[in-house]
Design an enzyme around this catalytic site. Structure first.
Site, mmCIF file in Angstrom:
data_model
loop_
_atom_site.group_PDB
_atom_site.id
_atom_site.type_symbol
_atom_site.label_atom_id
_atom_site.label_comp_id
_atom_site.label_asym_id
_atom_site.label_seq_id
_atom_site.Cartn_x
_atom_site.Cartn_y
_atom_site.Cartn_z
ATOM 1 N N ASP A 93 0.752 -1.073 0.020
ATOM 2 C CA ASP A 93 -0.039 -0.060 0.129
ATOM 3 C C ASP A 93 0.901 1.300 0.159
ATOM 4 O O ASP A 93 2.245 1.480 0.086
ATOM 5 C CB ASP A 93 -0.920 -0.002 1.194
ATOM 6 C CG ASP A 93 -0.407 0.131 2.512
ATOM 7 O OD1 ASP A 93 0.949 0.128 2.488
ATOM 8 O OD2 ASP A 93 -0.826 -0.374 3.410
ATOM 9 N N GLY A 95 0.948 3.583 2.353
ATOM 10 C CA GLY A 95 1.204 4.170 3.437
ATOM 11 C C GLY A 95 0.462 5.327 3.823
ATOM 12 O O GLY A 95 0.283 5.942 5.034
ATOM 13 N N ASP A 268 -8.140 -7.239 1.051
ATOM 14 C CA ASP A 268 -7.110 -7.403 2.348
ATOM 15 C C ASP A 268 -7.790 -6.933 3.535
ATOM 16 O O ASP A 268 -8.504 -5.976 3.583
ATOM 17 C CB ASP A 268 -5.842 -6.786 2.133
ATOM 18 C CG ASP A 268 -5.701 -5.225 2.479
ATOM 19 O OD1 ASP A 268 -5.496 -4.915 3.309
ATOM 20 O OD2 ASP A 268 -6.705 -4.503 1.527
ATOM 21 N N CYS A 306 -10.875 -29.379 8.533
ATOM 22 C CA CYS A 306 -9.848 -28.358 8.158
ATOM 23 C C CYS A 306 -8.638 -28.922 8.045
ATOM 24 O O CYS A 306 -8.229 -29.748 9.033
ATOM 25 C CB CYS A 306 -9.738 -27.351 9.074
ATOM 26 S SG CYS A 306 -8.485 -25.949 9.118
ATOM 27 N N CYS A 308 -5.540 -27.519 8.473
ATOM 28 C CA CYS A 308 -4.549 -26.744 8.962
ATOM 29 C C CYS A 308 -3.816 -27.524 10.176
ATOM 30 O O CYS A 308 -4.487 -28.497 10.794
ATOM 31 C CB CYS A 308 -4.930 -25.352 9.552
ATOM 32 S SG CYS A 308 -5.976 -25.477 11.139
ATOM 33 N N CYS A 311 -6.087 -27.699 13.605
ATOM 34 C CA CYS A 311 -7.365 -28.640 13.542
ATOM 35 C C CYS A 311 -6.691 -30.259 13.426
ATOM 36 O O CYS A 311 -7.289 -31.136 14.053
ATOM 37 C CB CYS A 311 -8.199 -28.174 12.408
ATOM 38 S SG CYS A 311 -8.857 -26.848 12.681
ATOM 39 N N HIS A 337 -4.840 -21.139 11.560
ATOM 40 C CA HIS A 337 -6.254 -21.822 11.308
ATOM 41 C C HIS A 337 -6.939 -20.644 10.380
ATOM 42 O O HIS A 337 -7.917 -20.883 9.612
ATOM 43 C CB HIS A 337 -6.912 -22.085 12.623
ATOM 44 C CG HIS A 337 -8.517 -22.416 12.267
ATOM 45 N ND1 HIS A 337 -8.974 -23.673 11.570
ATOM 46 C CD2 HIS A 337 -9.541 -21.487 12.365
ATOM 47 C CE1 HIS A 337 -10.027 -23.458 11.382
ATOM 48 N NE2 HIS A 337 -10.428 -22.244 11.882
#
Length: 374
Positions: A93, A95, A268, A306, A308, A311, A337
């Site tokens: 970005d 800033g 985002d 899930c 991840c 999990c 997660h």
């Protein structure tokens, strides 16, 4: 492989659309959610974690990296990709949002924004040319222009004056940016507050500057969800259909769905990582507040299907224990997660759009994330 800046649209469903954006560090399937790595790191994770969870692009913050460690040092170290050992695309970005949030510590002029560092009080100037120079040093794949983020509630006179300044700054950013310099793309940011005609004027002026992509800024700044959606649905169709469209700083699941329905390609937000550190976890069944006493003896995983590490390996009881004990591992597992959820969420949304069932997907997810708990 296509040249950086190539954006190819895929199957759509109503205004919702899929696509593929080519950057110097790889292709990005859209719509996409970008994890935020403010200071050259997504908090508590390393690059291998990001690859495992399916992140295709991350966001870095120009303001913070300029102040510490410094964009010139990052350039000396080979650019942000090499410095943080991330080989995928990066968006930086301008800033501007951070500078404008400093309120009493900054002064806006035609030249740019003069501000005092939140670290040591030192004085700095962000001009459009300076911001482009910083982002060039960082070596990001996608650079954002310097704009003024108009505060919620600003009157029409202030918003109109700000819009003129934002356009002039965008023009200077475009002039300072060598076309596709080292493959770095430059996105313009549509402002105009909550005045639809000013949003339309901002879009028209920026389209004339032929940016590689276009963002909607100045939303999720304190307005109601209804007000945000009103601008979102009105302004998105004004952006070029053949360029990526980016909704800045918006990340609640319900809002991502609304953005995709409007035709947004990129998002985002710090929400998944910040909420992880606050003990709030996202699942396809809704939010889980892992701090709650009801999970003290719960031996089940947070989300059974899930993939991840949190999990696959640990129980809700253990995740609660880590959080209550303020163990550092809690922040890491919770962040793993939450970002896995957001990656899966966007992948399922893309598939639903391709198969022409986006509205059914949206309805199901909105049931899990009602407006009062989105």
């Amino acid at each position: 492989m296509n040249l950086p800046g190539t954006f190819t649209l895929g199957p759509g469903d109503g205004s919702a659309r899929t696509g593929r954006l080519t950057t110097a560090h790889g292709e990005i399937e859209t719509p996409v959610f970008m994890p935020v790595g403010t200071q050259g790191t997504v908090k508590s994770l390393c690059p291998d974690d990001l690859r495992t969870i399916g992140a295709r692009i991350i966001l870095g913050n120009t303001y913070h990296l300029y102040l510490r460690p410094g964009d010139e040092l990052v350039a000396k170290m080979g650019g942000l990709h090499r410095f943080m050992a991330w080989d995928g695309p990066i968006l930086t970005d301008s800033g501007g949002f951070q500078v404008f949030s400093l309120s009493g510590l900054r002064r806006i002029t035609e030249e740019g924004v003069t501000f005092s560092s939140h670290i040591d009080g030192s004085k700095h100037l962000f001009s459009p040319e300076k911001v482009i120079s910083i982002e060039r040093n960082l070596g990001s794949d996608i650079m954002m222009v310097l704009d003024e983020c108009v505060p919620y509630g600003a009157d029409r006179a202030y918003t109109e004056k700000s819009l003129g300044l934002t356009t002039r700054w965008a023009t200077r950013c475009r002039a300072a940016h060598a076309p596709l310099d080292r493959g770095q793309l430059l996105f313009g940011i549509v402002q105009g507050g909550f005045f639809k005609d000013l949003r339309a004027e901002s879009a028209r002026q920026l389209i004339d500057l032929a940016f590689e992509g276009y963002a909607l800024g100045g939303l999720s700044v304190g307005e109601s969800r209804a007000e945000m959606y009103d601008i979102l649905y009105d302004a998105t169709p004004l952006l070029p259909a053949d360029k990526p469209r980016y909704l800045m700083g918006v990340g609640a699941p319900r809002d991502l769905l609304a953005g995709m329905a409007a035709g947004i390609d990129m998002f985002d937000c710090v929400l998944p990582t910040r909420n992880a550190r606050n003990g709030t976890l996202f699942t396809f069944q809704g939010k889980v507040n892992i701090k709650r006493a009801e999970y003290r003896e719960d031996d089940s995983p947070l989300e059974a299907d899930c993939p991840c590490y949190a999990c696959r390996t640990f129980s809700k009881a253990y995740l609660r224990h880590l959080y209550v004990a303020r163990e550092l591992l809690s922040y890491r597992l919770n962040t793993l997660h939450n970002l896995t959820f957001f990656s899966r969420f966007m992948a399922q949304a893309r598939q639903a759009i391709r198969e022409g069932r986006f509205e059914a997907f949206r309805t199901a997810m909105e049931a899990a994330y009602p407006e009062t708990d989105a």
